[in-house]
Design an enzyme around this catalytic site. Structure first.
Site, PDB file in Angstrom:
ATOM      1  N   HIS A 426      66.555  -2.421  19.859  1.00 51.73           N
ATOM      2  CA  HIS A 426      66.656  -3.067  18.553  1.00 51.73           C
ATOM      3  C   HIS A 426      65.499  -2.693  17.621  1.00 51.73           C
ATOM      4  CE1 HIS A 426      68.617  -5.618  15.815  1.00 51.73           C
ATOM      5  NE2 HIS A 426      69.141  -6.456  16.682  1.00 51.73           N
ATOM      6  N   ASP A 430      69.643  -0.795  14.608  1.00 50.03           N
ATOM      7  CA  ASP A 430      70.164  -2.108  14.232  1.00 50.03           C
ATOM      8  C   ASP A 430      71.609  -2.254  14.712  1.00 50.03           C
ATOM      9  OD1 ASP A 430      67.799  -2.755  13.000  1.00 50.03           O
ATOM     10  OD2 ASP A 430      68.425  -1.975  11.045  1.00 50.03           O
TER      11      ASP A 430
END
Length: 453
Positions: A426, A430
């Site tokens: 992450h 995204d």
């Protein structure tokens, strides 16, 4: 008064005499030291014992330390072969089978010994000519530290017998090591000689400890074997633990209809003339590579101060071997045809299981695929292979009943469906980027003719 020119000549004459007198008392020392990963380093020192050593540091020797000693102690000129570092993460390795024995002649390029690194088993080649005088670490020795001496090579065959009693301890030590060994440890007074405190005399004797009672064995407890852990397994455990603990994983799953892929695979294999045999995994590798080109944000790595985005799609294919998991790389997979990918994956997997991969064939890569569909696994999540940002977990293909497509007759239809799960970092990828990647990947598999363009 003397002129300035006379004074200069007088000073020069005096200086020369001083240098001559000093040279008669102090040995002349000349040191030349240059270090480069692609050149040879030589250090010469003219001393009373006339000893010299040459340290080789060459990239072609995989960072191997090879030290030559001339007339070291009572031994003739010889070369000490040290345990090499054959991969960037290697701190120790295992000695496999020696390909040479004491007395054998060796030449540059000859394989001396098999060495198991933290990734694979590799052949260690000699870079010098001579004869094996002594093997200091025998075959199948485990956990040998980097730079530990493992063998001795001499130039002259008649010098071999002089090294029959040679050990690592008899080898000449480096100056830094001599400094550490020079000071003798200060003897400390024995504990018995220290005066006992008065309270110790008055204290009542401690009760004798009770005999330890063995813990009861649970009825029906199973027997077990402790299997030694290989260097490769240790590195896998370390890297995966670090990945799971430090990389913020999240998971996105999508289902792909595989009927067109299965049909195209059947047609292409019939026309192959035994030049290739495509598998579903070959289509997955190609589709992943093209999806990375369409969504380059997924083809990245976290570099702490920056996000590195790769220009090529170098696909790692997770391969199970008897010693652990390894990820051979199909470089530039986006530019290769299905048949080339198929043959390369089969070759890499075969050599991986035989521990015959070269370092550049498993180190690096920009994206990893882990396929457990052939084992009947429907769905799973995989651990990211740092510093990569993504790994694709591929499940099996199964027949399902699905709603009819818009415009088709009937209410139901059957289709071959495969579930894939993308694990993403992450910090670099995204959720929207992961979704875009899987959309592109799904599009290539459900319209596989695009893979041939």
């Amino acid at each position: 008064m003397l002129s300035s020119a006379s004074v200069s000549r007088l000073a020069l004459t005096s200086a020369r005499r001083f240098v001559q007198r000093t040279a008669a008392l102090v040995p002349l020392t000349r040191a030349v030291a240059t270090l480069n990963t692609s050149t040879t380093t030589r250090a010469f020192t003219a001393t009373s014992s006339a000893t010299r050593h040459i340290l080789f540091a060459s990239s072609s020797m995989a960072k191997t330390n090879m030290v030559r000693y001339y007339s070291a102690k009572s031994y003739p000129s010889h070369l000490v072969i040290n345990m090499p570092a054959l991969s960037p993460t290697m701190t120790m390795g295992n000695i496999g089978t020696w390909q040479k024995k004491v007395g054998d002649a060796v030449a540059a390029g000859d394989v001396l010994v098999e060495i198991e690194t933290d990734k694979a088993q590799m052949d260690f080649e000699c870079q010098e000519e001579g004869y094996i005088a002594k093997i200091l670490v025998g075959s199948n020795t485990k956990e040998v530290n980097i730079s530990q001496p493992i063998a001795i090579i001499v130039e002259n065959k008649e010098d071999i017998e002089k090294f029959s009693d040679f050990t690592v301890d008899t080898a000449p030590a480096a100056p830094a090591a001599e400094k550490k060994e020079a000071p003798k440890p200060v003897e400390t007074p024995k504990a018995a000689e220290a005066p006992k405190p008065e309270t110790a005399k008055k204290a009542s004797p401690a009760p004798a400890p009770k005999a330890a009672v063995p813990a009861p064995v649970a009825p029906g407890s199973a027997a077990y074997n402790d299997i030694p852990v290989t260097n490769m397994r240790k590195i896998i455990a370390q890297r995966l633990s670090e990945s799971k603990q430090t990389v913020p994983h999240y998971y996105v799953t999508v289902e792909c209809e595989m009927d067109k892929v299965l049909k195209l695979r059947e047609v292409l294999n019939k026309a192959s003339e035994d030049k290739y045999k495509l598998s579903v995994n070959d289509f997955i590798v190609k589709a992943s590579a093209l999806a990375l080109k369409a969504v380059p944000e997924a083809n990245s790595a976290w570099m702490n101060d920056s996000i590195r985005q790769y220009h090529s799609s170098d696909i790692c294919v997770a391969t199970s071997t008897p010693t652990g998991l390894i990820t051979p790389i199909v470089a530039n997979a986006d530019k290769k045809g299905l048949s080339t990918i198929s043959n390369q994956v089969k070759d890499l997997a075969s050599r991986a299981r035989a521990n015959k991969l070269a370092p550049h064939e498993y180190q690096g890569g920009t994206f990893t695929i882990s396929n457990m569909g052939m084992f009947g696994i429907k769905h799973f999540t995989a651990i990211i292979n740092p510093p990569q940002s993504c790994i694709l977990a591929v499940g099996s293909t199964e027949k399902r009943v699905l709603p009819a497509r818009a415009g088709d007759e009937g209410e139901l239809r059957t289709a071959s469906v495969m579930a894939v799960t993308l694990s993403s970092d992450h910090r670099t990828v995204d959720g929207a980027v992961a979704a875009q990647f899987l959309k592109a990947f799904k599009g290539y598999l459900e319209e596989p003719l695009k893979l041939l363009l």
